[in-house]
Design an enzyme around this catalytic site. Sequence first.
Site, PDB file in Angstrom:
ATOM      1  N   THR A 190       0.832  -1.195   0.000  1.00 24.96           N
ATOM      2  CA  THR A 190       0.000   0.000   0.000  1.00 24.96           C
ATOM      3  C   THR A 190       0.867   1.246   0.000  1.00 24.96           C
ATOM      4  OG1 THR A 190      -1.694   1.249   1.208  1.00 24.96           O
ATOM      5  CG2 THR A 190      -0.202  -0.080   2.522  1.00 24.96           C
ATOM      6  N   ARG A 191       0.316   2.306  -0.572  1.00 18.23           N
ATOM      7  CA  ARG A 191       0.977   3.614  -0.483  1.00 18.23           C
ATOM      8  C   ARG A 191      -0.048   4.652  -0.055  1.00 18.23           C
ATOM      9  NH1 ARG A 191       0.163   5.823  -6.219  1.00 18.23           N
ATOM     10  NH2 ARG A 191      -0.588   3.993  -7.310  1.00 18.23           N
ATOM     11  N   HIS A 195      -8.162   2.491   4.738  1.00 17.76           N
ATOM     12  CA  HIS A 195      -9.539   2.745   5.149  1.00 17.76           C
ATOM     13  C   HIS A 195     -10.251   1.398   5.283  1.00 17.76           C
ATOM     14  CE1 HIS A 195      -8.844   6.984   4.724  1.00 17.76           C
ATOM     15  NE2 HIS A 195      -8.500   6.865   3.454  1.00 17.76           N
ATOM     16  N   HIS A 198      -9.867  -1.403   2.447  1.00 17.40           N
ATOM     17  CA  HIS A 198      -8.641  -2.205   2.391  1.00 17.40           C
ATOM     18  C   HIS A 198      -8.436  -3.037   3.657  1.00 17.40           C
ATOM     19  CE1 HIS A 198      -7.484   0.499  -1.077  1.00 17.40           C
ATOM     20  NE2 HIS A 198      -7.469  -0.714  -1.565  1.00 17.40           N
ATOM     21  N   ARG A 284      -7.802  -3.403  -7.323  1.00 19.80           N
ATOM     22  CA  ARG A 284      -8.033  -2.736  -8.599  1.00 19.80           C
ATOM     23  C   ARG A 284      -6.996  -1.648  -8.805  1.00 19.80           C
ATOM     24  NH1 ARG A 284     -14.134  -1.859  -9.761  1.00 19.80           N
ATOM     25  NH2 ARG A 284     -13.444   0.289  -9.747  1.00 19.80           N
ATOM     26  N   ALA A 287      -0.796  -0.050  -8.313  1.00 19.37           N
ATOM     27  CA  ALA A 287       0.371   0.721  -8.775  1.00 19.37           C
ATOM     28  C   ALA A 287       0.078   1.579  -9.995  1.00 19.37           C
ATOM     29  CB  ALA A 287       1.569  -0.192  -9.048  1.00 19.37           C
TER      30      ALA A 287
END
Length: 379
Positions: A190-191, A195, A198, A284, A287
């Site tokens: 993750t970046r 919430h 996720h 979805r 990156a």
Amino acid sequence: MSAVVATETLIKPHGGSLVDRTGERPGDLESLEVVTLTAREVSDLDMLASGALSPLEGFMGRADYEGVVDSMRLANGLPWALPVCLAVDEAPSGERVALADESGRMLAVLEVAEVYEYDRDREAENCFRTTDEAHPGVARLYAQKPRYLAGRVTVFERPESSFPELALDPRETRAAFAERGWKRVVGFQTRNPIHRAHEYLTKVALETVDGLLVHPLVGDTKGDDVPADVRIDCYRVLLDGYYPEDRVVLSAFPAAMRYAGPREAIWHAICRKNYGCSHFIVGRDHAGVGDYYGTYDAQLIFDEFEPHALDIEPMFFEHSFFCKACGTMASAKTCPHGGDDHVFLSGTKVRELLGAGEVPPEEFTRREVAEVLIEAYSS
Ligand SMILES: [Zn+2]
């Protein structure tokens, strides 16, 4: 961390064994020509040192580079999705060069194997699926020096981690998993702050395996992404409040973002295999950036490999949300109700709320996470 923990029950590193390219500072360092690395190249170098990029032992030579750009394979046939290259102006004169960061700090020595020219348009088209310079990865590629310098590296000075307590190398995450008795571990890249949507994906995945590696990317990102230190605070309050401690490891992934969408999803999965993950969550637009990639491209690209060619198992997820009618988190796969029942906020709307000091609905963001973000936005 103990090196005696048996890690044989974990997935094997890519190519079979974990590379270690750390070593001693050589006595003749001062006499070597110096090549200065960009921030992204420094993060690649560090991942070469730790084995995160196993089986690579250095910056790619032409055969590996061409194979990767053309067909996502190293010269030996092993899957690999993105170039790991060092761009230079000219071929160095010596057989070895010193590698330094932009501040001039010496980090490593590279044994010069090859210097070759490359085709930026072809690399952009194949790896990023666009030659549009508005794409941050393409812009970086087009701004880069014209030749690639290849060779094995020996790293004697690791770059300082911004989060030393979260800086676990692959052998350390593997030891951590083995100590907990985990065999099947799912990695979550993750970046962004996590919430509820996720949180749901990671928990659905965790239901089927032994452990979860929350592995936020802390290398270079775009200027408008949420800063890593704020994100780390968000992860901590979320994990403390809502995940069992003995089922989760939080560690920093030191890679720089390339924004290569589908290919980066493959690359991220292979890296996580080296960290000991048997499974990898692909949501979805993994990156992605802007609208360069289709919503499911990062999932579909896994079909280009034979089953088990990557060994690590991708876990594909839909967009998820809280449904008031179901009374639970769900996705289009599991909820028959319409959008009116779904609690959904756009990224823009969330930023608006947080910027105004307002807590978004509990069904969208945990209160503790919202408080961290509000605090960050107000300072
Ligand atoms: Zn529903």
